[in-house]
Design a protein around this motif. Structure first.
Motif, PDB file in Angstrom:
ATOM      1  N   ALA A 140      76.130  52.294  40.065  1.00 64.15           N
ATOM      2  CA  ALA A 140      75.882  51.232  41.032  1.00 64.15           C
ATOM      3  C   ALA A 140      75.696  51.808  42.440  1.00 64.15           C
ATOM      4  O   ALA A 140      74.764  51.436  43.169  1.00 64.15           O
ATOM      5  N   THR A 141      76.591  52.745  42.818  1.00 60.29           N
ATOM      6  CA  THR A 141      76.530  53.333  44.156  1.00 60.29           C
ATOM      7  C   THR A 141      75.192  54.027  44.389  1.00 60.29           C
ATOM      8  O   THR A 141      74.564  53.872  45.441  1.00 60.29           O
ATOM      9  N   GLU A 142      74.796  54.787  43.372  1.00 61.80           N
ATOM     10  CA  GLU A 142      73.545  55.525  43.464  1.00 61.80           C
ATOM     11  C   GLU A 142      72.360  54.607  43.764  1.00 61.80           C
ATOM     12  O   GLU A 142      71.577  54.843  44.677  1.00 61.80           O
ATOM     13  N   LYS A 143      72.258  53.538  42.984  1.00 65.87           N
ATOM     14  CA  LYS A 143      71.121  52.637  43.125  1.00 65.87           C
ATOM     15  C   LYS A 143      71.186  51.876  44.451  1.00 65.87           C
ATOM     16  O   LYS A 143      70.180  51.731  45.148  1.00 65.87           O
ATOM     17  N   LEU A 144      72.379  51.410  44.798  1.00 62.84           N
ATOM     18  CA  LEU A 144      72.531  50.685  46.056  1.00 62.84           C
ATOM     19  C   LEU A 144      72.197  51.596  47.236  1.00 62.84           C
ATOM     20  O   LEU A 144      71.518  51.195  48.186  1.00 62.84           O
ATOM     21  N   ALA A 145      72.678  52.832  47.164  1.00 61.73           N
ATOM     22  CA  ALA A 145      72.427  53.771  48.253  1.00 61.73           C
ATOM     23  C   ALA A 145      70.937  54.040  48.386  1.00 61.73           C
ATOM     24  O   ALA A 145      70.392  54.079  49.494  1.00 61.73           O
ATOM     25  N   GLU A 146      70.290  54.221  47.240  1.00 63.72           N
ATOM     26  CA  GLU A 146      68.856  54.506  47.255  1.00 63.72           C
ATOM     27  C   GLU A 146      68.086  53.375  47.928  1.00 63.72           C
ATOM     28  O   GLU A 146      67.219  53.592  48.764  1.00 63.72           O
ATOM     29  N   VAL A 147      68.464  52.152  47.577  1.00 62.29           N
ATOM     30  CA  VAL A 147      67.720  51.003  48.076  1.00 62.29           C
ATOM     31  C   VAL A 147      68.058  50.678  49.530  1.00 62.29           C
ATOM     32  O   VAL A 147      67.180  50.401  50.332  1.00 62.29           O
TER      33      VAL A 147
ATOM     34  N   PHE B 283      66.501  55.127  55.411  1.00 61.48           N
ATOM     35  CA  PHE B 283      66.805  55.793  56.669  1.00 61.48           C
ATOM     36  C   PHE B 283      66.607  57.304  56.575  1.00 61.48           C
ATOM     37  O   PHE B 283      66.487  58.001  57.562  1.00 61.48           O
ATOM     38  N   PHE B 284      66.660  57.825  55.339  1.00 59.59           N
ATOM     39  CA  PHE B 284      66.486  59.267  55.158  1.00 59.59           C
ATOM     40  C   PHE B 284      65.154  59.589  54.509  1.00 59.59           C
ATOM     41  O   PHE B 284      64.952  60.676  54.000  1.00 59.59           O
ATOM     42  N   GLY B 285      64.302  58.617  54.445  1.00 61.00           N
ATOM     43  CA  GLY B 285      63.008  58.837  53.801  1.00 61.00           C
ATOM     44  C   GLY B 285      63.091  58.801  52.291  1.00 61.00           C
ATOM     45  O   GLY B 285      62.249  59.355  51.605  1.00 61.00           O
ATOM     46  N   GLY B 286      64.131  58.190  51.748  1.00 62.33           N
ATOM     47  CA  GLY B 286      64.243  57.993  50.302  1.00 62.33           C
ATOM     48  C   GLY B 286      64.680  59.242  49.558  1.00 62.33           C
ATOM     49  O   GLY B 286      64.934  60.296  50.152  1.00 62.33           O
TER      50      GLY B 286
END
Lengths: 298, 273
Positions: A252-259, A264-267
């Motif tokens: 969950a964290t991974e996907k939420l962070a990505e989205v 902000f970091f260019g993905g």
């Protein structure tokens, strides 16, 4: 964030949780062995590749699905027991780093053997589940992910029942709790270790098929071990429950962070964000969420 | 095997840890069937190492036997796996109890039955027997072992050993960290098992007062050597022995102990001189 899209958030969250289940599947294989013998089995990923490759190759050679599954299962159980007998048992009582190095070497041997036997080309693996998303309360859910979650849940229920209600399960818990006492009580540790390695082989098969269906069966499949490591750090190396919960959290964290943070970091932060979480977690709680709680009266 | 027959022989045992640290240099002792032998000595005298050797557990602690032999009822212990020794009736209760802390009390007991390879029916019978010996455990059977008291943990550990139906029970420091009343309770239970069932008991103790009260004979270790051996009754009354070997200040005001008090045991005399 005036018009925050909650249904999108829910969709990302559900997708993340379900992909987290896939991490848990890999992590459980580690936990089984670590709990009973204190070995961090780096070869778990190679076993997973070996299982998927064997299954696919059998199917491609015309074996029916069920038969291929059965044969691969038998091979994985045999492989697990052989590893225990040939590699780990002679190294009993050696320092943990020696055992770790042995499994590291072993993982390359297994990968090499798998490719020697079945070739190096990439195979597609079709488990017969079409991956069309369907909609629940406005959220799109992958059918395949749901299937994977159901398989994982079944496997965990089975393992839990096994450890709670069978004699060998009780012996397993005793060994995991205090190996020296189990030895003194007269439990046959080699037999328990062999069973655990066989179980880890079976878990590798389940994880290998699901991951193989997702990524294609190829050499890089063995690298999913690296995905299991943050899950183990977060959940604790010796807790099956921890592997499940941490897998879900990491997914969950991974996907939420990505989205939500990624832009902000260019993905592209999904691939390393889990390690960041694990690292931060190590500083706060080195034993993990569910790692070996020493139960003792003060 | 009849009463009084020799059951265990430890012969000139020498052991080292990590190929370097010598722990035993010549320990000999014998146990006859149906007797209680106390193995006495100060910290580091080699009591635990001797007991672990007897259950062939030493290699699990990176120790090796370099010389000597151990025979239990004709079996060469050093060539027999610990799990097979348990099946032959030689069981050890480890120092510090070593209960499976995350398992409940009854599960702990059941593992003892699994170690012997008991059937389900035998396990049920043996559980009842252990509960009749330690009624306190029955009330706590569903409690997590790590959360029970020290005395209860010791009883659990002893009960777990009894589940494998031993003929020789080996106990390492059973009194460690327990209150005097509980120690007395546990030793009385052990004594009554010894008297009613002829269970042989070998126990290592720093608490020589308690050990000599219940034991038939005692062997004293000093720096890895068995320095003297005799009836518990005799040793109990020899203040000099207790003062020299067991670190107890019980020597009376006569000043130094005269040599003639130790002279009836030449080995003891040698060490003192």
């Amino acid at each position: 964030m005036l018009d925050f899209d909650y249904s999108f958030l829910a969709e990302v969250l559900v997708g993340g949780l379900l992909s987290g289940v896939m991490y848990s599947l890999v992590a459980i294989g580690f936990v089984l062995i670590y709990k009973t013998s204190g070995v961090l089995n780096f070869a778990q990923g190679a076993m997973l590749l070996f299982a998927a490759l064997t299954f696919v190759s059998l199917v491609e050679r015309g074996a029916p699905f069920a038969l291929a599954l059965l044969i691969t299962f038998a091979i994985m159980v045999a492989l697990g027991m052989a590893i225990e007998r040939v590699v780990l048992r002679p190294l009993v009582n050696k320092p943990p780093i020696t055992l770790f190095m042995a499994t590291l070497g072993l993982s390359y041997v297994i990968e090499g053997a798998a490719q020697l036997a079945w070739g190096t080309q990439v195979h597609g693996l079709d488990l017969g589940i079409d991956d069309t998303p369907f909609e629940v309360a406005g959220i799109l859910i992958s059918k395949f992910d749901l299937f994977a979650a159901a398989v994982a849940a079944t496997m965990v229920a089975f393992l839990t029942a096994f450890f709670r209600y069978t004699r060998i399960g009780l012996a397993f818990r005793a060994v995991a709790d205090d190996q020296f006492a189990a030895f003194a009580v007269g439990l046959k540790l080699p037999r328990i270790w062999a069973t655990v390695w066989a179980a880890a082989g079976a878990v590798a098969l389940v994880a290998g098929l699901l991951w193989g269906a997702r990524l294609g069966v190829q050499f890089s499949l063995s690298l999913v071990v690296l995905k299991a490591l943050p899950v183990l750090v977060l959940g604790g190396f010796d807790s099956i429950l921890g592997a499940i919960v941490a897998g879900l959290l990491i997914g969950a964290t991974e996907k939420l962070a990505e989205v939500y943070i990624g832009p902000f970091f260019g993905g592209g932060i999904e691939s390393w964000f889990a390690y960041l979480v694990a690292l931060a977690f190590l500083l706060v709680r080195p034993a993990g969420l569910f790692g070996q709680k020493i139960v003792e009266r003060a | 095997m009849s009463q009084g027959e020799i059951q265990l022989v430890v012969d000139r045992l020498e052991a080292v840890y990590n190929h370097a640290i010598v722990a035993l240099h010549g320990v000999s002792l014998t146990i006859r069937r149906g007797e209680i032998l106390a193995l006495l000595g100060a910290n580091g005298a080699g009591k635990s190492t001797t007991l672990k050797s007897i259950s062939n557990l030493l290699q699990a602690e990176r120790g090796q036997i370099t010389r000597g032999s151990i025979h239990f009822e004709g079996i060469d212990v050093l060539r027999t796996r610990p799990s097979d020794l348990v099946r032959h009736g030689l069981v050890q209760v480890l120092e510090g109890r070593h209960c499976f802390r995350a398992l409940n009390v009854e599960e702990n007991l059941v593992t003892g039955g699994l170690g012997r390879g008991s059937s389900r029916v035998e396990i049920v019978q043996d559980l009842e027997r252990v509960y009749s010996i330690f009624p306190g455990l029955k009330a706590k059977r569903r409690e997590t072992s790590g959360l029970t008291s020290g005395g209860e943990q010791q009883m659990t550990a002893i009960g777990r050993a009894l589940m494998s139906r031993p003929r020789l029970l080996v106990l390492d420091e059973p009194s460690m960290g327990l209150a005097p009343l509980i120690i007395r309770d546990i030793f009385r239970k052990l004594k009554s098992l010894n008297e009613s069932e002829g269970l042989s008991i070998l126990l290592a103790e720093q608490n020589s007062t308690v050990a000599l009260q219940y034991a038939d004979r005692a062997t004293v270790l000093e720096n890895g050597v068995a320095v003297l051996e005799g009836a518990a009754e005799v040793l109990r009354n020899r203040d000099d022995v207790r003062a020299f070997y067991l670190g107890e200040r019980t020597v009376s005001d006569e000043g130094s102990v005269s040599a003639d008090r130790a002279v009836d045991n030449p080995r003891a005399f040698e060490t003192i001189a």
